[in-house]
Write a protein that holds these residues in place. Structure first.
Motif, PDB file in Angstrom:
ATOM      1  N   GLY A 177       0.813  -1.206   0.000  1.00 43.74           N
ATOM      2  CA  GLY A 177       0.000   0.000   0.000  1.00 43.74           C
ATOM      3  C   GLY A 177       0.847   1.255   0.000  1.00 43.74           C
ATOM      4  O   GLY A 177       1.941   1.286   0.562  1.00 43.74           O
ATOM      5  N   ASN A 178       0.349   2.282  -0.666  1.00 36.31           N
ATOM      6  CA  ASN A 178       1.042   3.566  -0.778  1.00 36.31           C
ATOM      7  C   ASN A 178       2.402   3.438  -1.470  1.00 36.31           C
ATOM      8  O   ASN A 178       3.253   4.323  -1.341  1.00 36.31           O
ATOM      9  N   TRP A 179       2.606   2.313  -2.169  1.00 33.58           N
ATOM     10  CA  TRP A 179       3.805   2.068  -2.982  1.00 33.58           C
ATOM     11  C   TRP A 179       5.092   1.905  -2.167  1.00 33.58           C
ATOM     12  O   TRP A 179       6.175   1.859  -2.740  1.00 33.58           O
ATOM     13  N   CYS A 180       4.985   1.803  -0.833  1.00 34.00           N
ATOM     14  CA  CYS A 180       6.162   1.998   0.029  1.00 34.00           C
ATOM     15  C   CYS A 180       6.912   0.724   0.379  1.00 34.00           C
ATOM     16  O   CYS A 180       7.341   0.541   1.529  1.00 34.00           O
ATOM     17  N   LEU A 181       7.078  -0.175  -0.560  1.00 33.56           N
ATOM     18  CA  LEU A 181       7.807  -1.404  -0.308  1.00 33.56           C
ATOM     19  C   LEU A 181       9.174  -1.109   0.308  1.00 33.56           C
ATOM     20  O   LEU A 181       9.901  -0.232  -0.141  1.00 33.56           O
ATOM     21  N   ASP A 182       9.514  -1.866   1.352  1.00 32.32           N
ATOM     22  CA  ASP A 182      10.814  -1.764   2.011  1.00 32.32           C
ATOM     23  C   ASP A 182      11.120  -0.336   2.464  1.00 32.32           C
ATOM     24  O   ASP A 182      12.233   0.157   2.312  1.00 32.32           O
ATOM     25  N   ASN A 183      10.091   0.318   3.024  1.00 31.77           N
ATOM     26  CA  ASN A 183      10.280   1.639   3.648  1.00 31.77           C
ATOM     27  C   ASN A 183      10.826   2.661   2.660  1.00 31.77           C
ATOM     28  O   ASN A 183      11.691   3.484   2.996  1.00 31.77           O
ATOM     29  N   SER A 184      10.290   2.657   1.435  1.00 35.12           N
ATOM     30  CA  SER A 184      10.935   3.392   0.344  1.00 35.12           C
ATOM     31  C   SER A 184      10.535   4.855   0.205  1.00 35.12           C
ATOM     32  O   SER A 184      11.077   5.557  -0.646  1.00 35.12           O
ATOM     33  N   ARG A 185       9.570   5.347   1.003  1.00 30.21           N
ATOM     34  CA  ARG A 185       9.261   6.773   0.934  1.00 30.21           C
ATOM     35  C   ARG A 185      10.370   7.595   1.568  1.00 30.21           C
ATOM     36  O   ARG A 185      10.930   7.223   2.604  1.00 30.21           O
ATOM     37  N   ALA A 186      10.677   8.727   0.991  1.00 30.85           N
ATOM     38  CA  ALA A 186      11.768   9.557   1.500  1.00 30.85           C
ATOM     39  C   ALA A 186      11.515  10.014   2.936  1.00 30.85           C
ATOM     40  O   ALA A 186      12.461  10.181   3.719  1.00 30.85           O
ATOM     41  N   ASP A 187      10.235  10.216   3.301  1.00 27.21           N
ATOM     42  CA  ASP A 187       9.930  10.676   4.658  1.00 27.21           C
ATOM     43  C   ASP A 187       9.713   9.527   5.643  1.00 27.21           C
ATOM     44  O   ASP A 187       9.417   9.745   6.808  1.00 27.21           O
ATOM     45  N   GLY A 188       9.850   8.274   5.170  1.00 28.92           N
ATOM     46  CA  GLY A 188       9.750   7.140   6.067  1.00 28.92           C
ATOM     47  C   GLY A 188       8.346   6.737   6.469  1.00 28.92           C
ATOM     48  O   GLY A 188       8.181   5.863   7.331  1.00 28.92           O
ATOM     49  N   TRP A 190       4.389   5.168   6.060  1.00 26.62           N
ATOM     50  CA  TRP A 190       3.595   4.105   5.455  1.00 26.62           C
ATOM     51  C   TRP A 190       4.346   2.794   5.249  1.00 26.62           C
ATOM     52  O   TRP A 190       4.086   2.050   4.330  1.00 26.62           O
ATOM     53  N   CYS A 191       5.305   2.545   6.144  1.00 24.07           N
ATOM     54  CA  CYS A 191       5.939   1.229   6.199  1.00 24.07           C
ATOM     55  C   CYS A 191       6.633   1.102   7.556  1.00 24.07           C
ATOM     56  O   CYS A 191       6.013   0.739   8.523  1.00 24.07           O
ATOM     57  N   GLY A 192       7.926   1.408   7.604  1.00 27.69           N
ATOM     58  CA  GLY A 192       8.667   1.344   8.855  1.00 27.69           C
ATOM     59  C   GLY A 192       9.625   0.177   8.943  1.00 27.69           C
ATOM     60  O   GLY A 192      10.366   0.064   9.929  1.00 27.69           O
ATOM     61  N   LEU A 193       9.649  -0.708   7.917  1.00 31.36           N
ATOM     62  CA  LEU A 193      10.472  -1.914   7.980  1.00 31.36           C
ATOM     63  C   LEU A 193      11.554  -1.887   6.911  1.00 31.36           C
ATOM     64  O   LEU A 193      11.271  -2.049   5.723  1.00 31.36           O
ATOM     65  N   ASN A 194      12.806  -1.722   7.324  1.00 29.89           N
ATOM     66  CA  ASN A 194      13.913  -1.749   6.375  1.00 29.89           C
ATOM     67  C   ASN A 194      14.268  -3.162   5.933  1.00 29.89           C
ATOM     68  O   ASN A 194      15.018  -3.338   4.972  1.00 29.89           O
ATOM     69  N   ASN A 195      13.762  -4.173   6.644  1.00 26.99           N
ATOM     70  CA  ASN A 195      14.034  -5.571   6.286  1.00 26.99           C
ATOM     71  C   ASN A 195      12.793  -6.255   5.716  1.00 26.99           C
ATOM     72  O   ASN A 195      12.625  -7.463   5.823  1.00 26.99           O
ATOM     73  N   GLU A 196      11.930  -5.485   5.058  1.00 29.16           N
ATOM     74  CA  GLU A 196      10.653  -6.019   4.595  1.00 29.16           C
ATOM     75  C   GLU A 196      10.812  -7.084   3.514  1.00 29.16           C
ATOM     76  O   GLU A 196      10.029  -8.040   3.449  1.00 29.16           O
ATOM     77  N   LEU A 197      11.828  -6.969   2.671  1.00 27.03           N
ATOM     78  CA  LEU A 197      12.022  -7.974   1.634  1.00 27.03           C
ATOM     79  C   LEU A 197      12.361  -9.325   2.251  1.00 27.03           C
ATOM     80  O   LEU A 197      11.854 -10.370   1.813  1.00 27.03           O
ATOM     81  N   ILE A 198      13.193  -9.316   3.263  1.00 23.71           N
ATOM     82  CA  ILE A 198      13.539 -10.553   3.961  1.00 23.71           C
ATOM     83  C   ILE A 198      12.303 -11.150   4.617  1.00 23.71           C
ATOM     84  O   ILE A 198      12.043 -12.358   4.530  1.00 23.71           O
ATOM     85  N   LEU A 199      11.528 -10.306   5.290  1.00 23.56           N
ATOM     86  CA  LEU A 199      10.332 -10.790   5.971  1.00 23.56           C
ATOM     87  C   LEU A 199       9.343 -11.385   4.985  1.00 23.56           C
ATOM     88  O   LEU A 199       8.755 -12.451   5.239  1.00 23.56           O
ATOM     89  N   LEU A 200       9.135 -10.733   3.866  1.00 20.68           N
ATOM     90  CA  LEU A 200       8.211 -11.251   2.864  1.00 20.68           C
ATOM     91  C   LEU A 200       8.672 -12.618   2.353  1.00 20.68           C
ATOM     92  O   LEU A 200       7.866 -13.552   2.231  1.00 20.68           O
ATOM     93  N   LYS A 237      14.593   0.823   0.907  1.00 17.70           N
ATOM     94  CA  LYS A 237      14.562   0.754  -0.556  1.00 17.70           C
ATOM     95  C   LYS A 237      15.690  -0.097  -1.133  1.00 17.70           C
ATOM     96  O   LYS A 237      16.360   0.282  -2.096  1.00 17.70           O
ATOM     97  N   SER A 238      15.873  -1.283  -0.567  1.00 18.39           N
ATOM     98  CA  SER A 238      16.919  -2.176  -1.066  1.00 18.39           C
ATOM     99  C   SER A 238      16.639  -2.686  -2.466  1.00 18.39           C
ATOM    100  O   SER A 238      17.543  -3.187  -3.144  1.00 18.39           O
TER     101      SER A 238
END
Length: 398
Positions: A177-188, A190-200, A237-238
């Protein structure tokens, strides 16, 4: 100062102003993030074989959009279930299948009655259900619990999501949602997870279908690619870059990223001057014209080494009232007519309507070096979920 010199200086000044305006417009639309890769990328090599077009329509399907009450939600879902059957039922690809709609349903909007109806639509042979999520400032334990619980519910209550034949793990496609895969918004946000790819990956995600997200600042530098992203759990944004999926390459990294077409549409310019950003989004104000369809196919998103198998992944937000007439009416109906007449002659092009899962399976078949008609690889690694029925019969999978 001569009149000639004045004219030259005036022209230079005008050129500098025009350049400044163009650069400002490019940065405002975040084109600087992806334009370099778009310009560097070569078109697929011409082939003397028919080009197979895998057409995949993914939907951020949100019945509760803008906090709608239950009756509004029901009207949205009921309209889709009635009118999509009618519209899609008029169309067939080279394999005799109707258009396939991949419903990426939000975890935080779960309502059993809505999913029952969508599962019935999918059971009639019109698509599959996948996972969508909006979250903000999330934590790893909450993310694991939310996704795990939702996947189990989708599978057990609605027959959605396949089990991996080797591990038994539930597998799913994902749109953030909100396009924010892997905490990719510049302001941080709508996500919060820098390790989201691993978790997924650990939770069973087979591929992400979020991109393209332009003109958002969440858009990656990589454009028009299918690739494996490796997560840096200490940075956002890895998936900005990755290793391309290629014939004989094998799985690498943490998560496959399947991108839709992204580029510049010079045939439908803004104010007749500036090219529009082509981001594969379908709405009332950006209907799927023939020019756009041509551009999607020409972009040629493919597995490296298989330029004759191309993937066209487009997206929408299907339950927003101002767009539903486009999605269930004449514009999308005409899009399918054009696809079937222009890109399904069996000589130059062969059309295959595919779900997100089927697109992934065909990508993996291409990676493994499989030959022949890609339509035979729809269930190559991951079987169809239990909700995939045709005419009341189990179609395939478990």
């Amino acid at each position: 100062m001569s009149a000639t010199l004045v004219a030259v200086l005036a022209a230079l000044a005008l050129g500098l102003v025009a350049t400044a305006v163009v650069v400002r417009d490019m940065r405002r639309r975040n084109m600087h993030l992806w334009l370099g890769d778009y310009l560097r990328r070569r078109a697929p090599v011409a082939t003397d074989r028919p080009v197979h077009v895998m057409f995949c329509f993914v939907d951020h399907f949100e019945p509760m959009w803008k906090g709608a009450d239950l009756e509004t939600q029901r009207r949205r879902v009921d309209r889709w279930c009635a009118e999509y059957r009618e519209m899609a039922g008029r169309h067939r690809d080279a394999d005799g299948r109707p258009p396939q709609h991949s419903f990426f349903y939000p975890e935080e909007e779960y309502a059993e009655e809505h999913l029952d109806k969508i599962a019935a639509l999918c059971g009639d042979g019109f698509g599959e259900i996948e996972v969508h999520l909006h979250h903000d400032n999330d934590t790893e334990p909450n993310f694991r619990a939310s996704i795990g619980r939702f996947c189990k519910t989708l599978h057990e209550k609605h027959g959605a999501l396949p089990r991996d034949p080797e591990t038994g793990q539930l597998r799913f496609g994902f749109i953030h949602g909100n396009w924010c895969l892997d905490n990719s918004r510049a302001d941080g946000r709508w996500c919060g997870l820098n390790n989201e790819l691993i978790l997924l990956r650990e939770l069973g995600c087979y591929a992400d279908f979020t991109l393209p997200s332009a003109p958002s600042d969440t858009q990656t530098a990589a454009a028009n690619r299918i690739y494996y992203a490796t997560d840096d759990p200490h940075a956002p944004k890895s998936h900005d870059h990755g290793d391309p999926v290629k014939v004989g390459g094998g799985t690498r990294g943490d998560l496959m990223i399947v991108q839709g077409p992204l580029g510049l549409n010079w045939r439908e310019r803004r104010l007749g001057v500036m090219p529009r950003i082509e981001n594969a989004d379908i709405r009332r104000n950006c209907p799927p014209t023939e020019a756009r369809v041509d551009l999607w196919v020409k972009t040629g998103v493919h597995v490296e080494g298989r330029p004759d198998w191309i993937f066209v992944k487009i997206h929408t937000h299907g339950t927003q009232e101002h767009d539903i007439d486009t999605l269930l009416g004449e514009p999308v109906d005409a899009m399918h007519r054009y696809l079937e007449s222009r890109y399904n002659d069996g000589v130059r092009h062969v059309l295959h309507y595919v779900t997100a899962r089927e697109a992934y399976n065909i990508i993996k078949a291409a990676e493994a070096g499989e030959q022949g008609d890609p339509g035979q690889y729809r269930d190559y690694l991951l079987p169809a979920p239990r909700s995939s029925w045709i005419g009341g019969r189990r179609m395939r999978g478990a």
